[in-house]
Motif scaffolding. Sequence first.
Motif, PDB file in Angstrom:
ATOM      1  N   SER A 110     104.222  71.824 177.536  1.00 42.47           N
ATOM      2  CA  SER A 110     103.217  72.542 178.316  1.00 42.47           C
ATOM      3  C   SER A 110     103.540  72.516 179.803  1.00 42.47           C
ATOM      4  O   SER A 110     103.304  73.497 180.513  1.00 42.47           O
ATOM      5  N   LYS A 148     106.414  75.036 180.300  1.00 41.04           N
ATOM      6  CA  LYS A 148     105.900  76.404 180.157  1.00 41.04           C
ATOM      7  C   LYS A 148     105.106  76.809 181.387  1.00 41.04           C
ATOM      8  O   LYS A 148     105.272  77.916 181.925  1.00 41.04           O
ATOM      9  N   ALA A 150      98.536  78.687 178.486  1.00 36.70           N
ATOM     10  CA  ALA A 150      99.378  77.529 178.806  1.00 36.70           C
ATOM     11  C   ALA A 150      98.588  76.479 179.582  1.00 36.70           C
ATOM     12  O   ALA A 150      98.789  75.271 179.391  1.00 36.70           O
TER      13      ALA A 150
END
Length: 225
Positions: A144, A147, A205
């Motif tokens: 995460s 991203k 995200a």
Amino acid sequence: MALSDLLYPDNPKRKQELIQLHQELLDSMSTNFHATNELVGVLNEHLGCTITPIEMRESSTVKENCEIIIRVMSEIQHQVQKIDSDMKEKLEPVLYQKLYDIKEPELEKIAIAQRVFSIIFGEATSTAAMVAIKLLSSNHLTLSVSKLIGLLAQIGASVLGGVSITIIGLGLEMILHAILGAMERSQLLTAVRSYEKHLAEFKAASEKYQHAIHEVTSLVRQQVQ
């Protein structure tokens, strides 16, 4: 009514959409700043890190605020990599592999990590070891963060990247002048669609990032109670 609105009647609606998207972005960014600071607090308190907390700068642009959070997220990545390097350097290969073995009991992993931290710091709490293990074994957090860094960079380079985060209160035409300049209808449609895509990915995200941080911080709170 602006001349561009007379020439392109659907522009006001598109302009309002851009403003709404911009506000949604700021709300998500603000939550990410808060979540990041929570994780920074845990790293500083329990793992001896010295990461400086961050705050959104109202006088700065979206891009500049994206860069602020990217810097601290990159520092968090660096610290996690350093923890991994310390573990690898100071543990026998068999013990190091246990840290990443999903079949290995977490309490055993924490005991191994605590042994390493005792060498590094002279003493170490089980909370510090637990945080380290959670960071090392959490693909959720690692993915995460990576991203979100990529999406923040995209947003910073997007059509609204150069807009001050406080411009929402300055009035419609001033916002549009700052965002669009002489952008015509086709460009405006492209900008809205592109921004919608960026924002949808960013919000998804962000939620994963915030959830991953909450997993770590909630465990710390339980541990110290």
